[in-house]
Design a protein around this motif. Sequence first.
Motif, PDB file in Angstrom:
ATOM      1  N   LEU A  80      45.437  48.581  41.542  1.00  0.00           N
ATOM      2  CA  LEU A  80      46.528  48.391  42.501  1.00  0.00           C
ATOM      3  C   LEU A  80      47.886  48.734  41.902  1.00  0.00           C
ATOM      4  O   LEU A  80      48.797  49.156  42.614  1.00  0.00           O
ATOM      5  CB  LEU A  80      46.523  46.942  43.011  1.00  0.00           C
ATOM      6  CG  LEU A  80      47.553  46.582  44.072  1.00  0.00           C
ATOM      7  CD1 LEU A  80      47.387  47.468  45.301  1.00  0.00           C
ATOM      8  CD2 LEU A  80      47.433  45.129  44.445  1.00  0.00           C
ATOM      9  N   THR A  81      48.034  48.598  40.595  1.00  0.00           N
ATOM     10  CA  THR A  81      49.343  48.817  39.975  1.00  0.00           C
ATOM     11  C   THR A  81      49.839  50.252  40.117  1.00  0.00           C
ATOM     12  O   THR A  81      51.047  50.479  40.121  1.00  0.00           O
ATOM     13  CB  THR A  81      49.305  48.427  38.490  1.00  0.00           C
ATOM     14  OG1 THR A  81      48.244  49.149  37.852  1.00  0.00           O
ATOM     15  CG2 THR A  81      49.086  46.935  38.318  1.00  0.00           C
ATOM     16  N   VAL A  86      37.640  39.589  39.279  1.00  0.00           N
ATOM     17  CA  VAL A  86      38.715  39.989  40.196  1.00  0.00           C
ATOM     18  C   VAL A  86      39.779  40.801  39.445  1.00  0.00           C
ATOM     19  O   VAL A  86      40.402  41.700  40.015  1.00  0.00           O
ATOM     20  CB  VAL A  86      39.340  38.748  40.876  1.00  0.00           C
ATOM     21  CG1 VAL A  86      40.589  39.100  41.650  1.00  0.00           C
ATOM     22  CG2 VAL A  86      38.324  38.092  41.786  1.00  0.00           C
ATOM     23  N   VAL A  87      39.961  40.510  38.173  1.00  0.00           N
ATOM     24  CA  VAL A  87      40.924  41.261  37.360  1.00  0.00           C
ATOM     25  C   VAL A  87      40.538  42.740  37.321  1.00  0.00           C
ATOM     26  O   VAL A  87      41.385  43.626  37.488  1.00  0.00           O
ATOM     27  CB  VAL A  87      41.011  40.676  35.935  1.00  0.00           C
ATOM     28  CG1 VAL A  87      41.866  41.547  35.024  1.00  0.00           C
ATOM     29  CG2 VAL A  87      41.527  39.249  35.971  1.00  0.00           C
ATOM     30  N   ALA A 137      38.624  44.316  39.510  1.00  0.00           N
ATOM     31  CA  ALA A 137      38.698  44.879  40.861  1.00  0.00           C
ATOM     32  C   ALA A 137      40.128  45.182  41.280  1.00  0.00           C
ATOM     33  O   ALA A 137      40.387  46.174  41.962  1.00  0.00           O
ATOM     34  CB  ALA A 137      38.044  43.914  41.860  1.00  0.00           C
ATOM     35  N   GLY A 138      41.073  44.365  40.877  1.00  0.00           N
ATOM     36  CA  GLY A 138      42.457  44.543  41.307  1.00  0.00           C
ATOM     37  C   GLY A 138      43.304  45.423  40.419  1.00  0.00           C
ATOM     38  O   GLY A 138      44.414  45.812  40.801  1.00  0.00           O
ATOM     39  N   ALA A 139      42.823  45.759  39.246  1.00  0.00           N
ATOM     40  CA  ALA A 139      43.636  46.514  38.288  1.00  0.00           C
ATOM     41  C   ALA A 139      44.200  47.832  38.838  1.00  0.00           C
ATOM     42  O   ALA A 139      45.366  48.148  38.585  1.00  0.00           O
ATOM     43  CB  ALA A 139      42.842  46.765  37.007  1.00  0.00           C
ATOM     44  N   GLY A 152      35.698  47.171  42.905  1.00  0.00           N
ATOM     45  CA  GLY A 152      35.213  46.083  43.756  1.00  0.00           C
ATOM     46  C   GLY A 152      33.709  46.127  43.953  1.00  0.00           C
ATOM     47  O   GLY A 152      33.044  45.090  43.955  1.00  0.00           O
ATOM     48  N   SER A 174      44.819  54.233  44.190  1.00  0.00           N
ATOM     49  CA  SER A 174      44.621  52.783  44.078  1.00  0.00           C
ATOM     50  C   SER A 174      43.501  52.320  45.001  1.00  0.00           C
ATOM     51  O   SER A 174      42.643  51.537  44.597  1.00  0.00           O
ATOM     52  CB  SER A 174      45.908  52.030  44.412  1.00  0.00           C
ATOM     53  OG  SER A 174      46.860  52.161  43.390  1.00  0.00           O
ATOM     54  N   SER A 191      32.852  44.954  34.842  1.00  0.00           N
ATOM     55  CA  SER A 191      32.273  43.896  35.677  1.00  0.00           C
ATOM     56  C   SER A 191      30.781  43.772  35.452  1.00  0.00           C
ATOM     57  O   SER A 191      30.247  42.660  35.333  1.00  0.00           O
ATOM     58  CB  SER A 191      32.529  44.185  37.166  1.00  0.00           C
ATOM     59  OG  SER A 191      33.880  44.017  37.482  1.00  0.00           O
ATOM     60  N   ILE A 249      40.181  50.666  43.566  1.00  0.00           N
ATOM     61  CA  ILE A 249      39.849  49.285  43.938  1.00  0.00           C
ATOM     62  C   ILE A 249      38.472  49.231  44.593  1.00  0.00           C
ATOM     63  O   ILE A 249      37.689  48.316  44.340  1.00  0.00           O
ATOM     64  CB  ILE A 249      40.937  48.693  44.858  1.00  0.00           C
ATOM     65  CG1 ILE A 249      42.218  48.454  44.067  1.00  0.00           C
ATOM     66  CG2 ILE A 249      40.462  47.392  45.510  1.00  0.00           C
ATOM     67  CD1 ILE A 249      43.431  48.174  44.926  1.00  0.00           C
TER      68      ILE A 249
END
Length: 144
Positions: free
Chosen positions: A56-57, A49-50, A52-54, A27, A19, A109, A23
């Motif tokens: 994390l799950t 941001v969606v 960049a954060g994906a 990012g 993760s 992105s 990220i």
Amino acid sequence: MNWGMIGAGLVMGIAAMGSAIGIGIAGQGAIGAWKRCYLNNKPAPFLLVVFAGAPLTQTIYGFLLMNTLKGKVSSGAIDPLMALALGLAAGLAMCMSAVAQGKAGAAGSDALGETGKGFTNYIMVVGLCETVALFAMVFSMIMC
């Protein structure tokens, strides 16, 4: 030494490492796309941001599988070496899913920042990368 508990810890740690890497990659893509938008006096889409954060799950999936493995090891329902192998294999699968998701997110992105179009298409590819981690978690839980 309780090898099963080590396996439970490994799945969480390895998934979280993936993760973090994913990220970071996504990012970087989002920041680069925002920079180009600013340089060209275009609106910078917050939606990046969606992407960049994906990744994390995968940490969440690692946490869920860790808790399942801990319970099974504590109750003696799974062989400790099986839990170790399962934790290592599933953690690596989740890790690589997060890294791939970060790369897809960075490309998404870049494309969305440049064109302002195609979010749905890009997020579908990011979601495909996510599916690998979900499968690793669910199939590992079935193996327990």
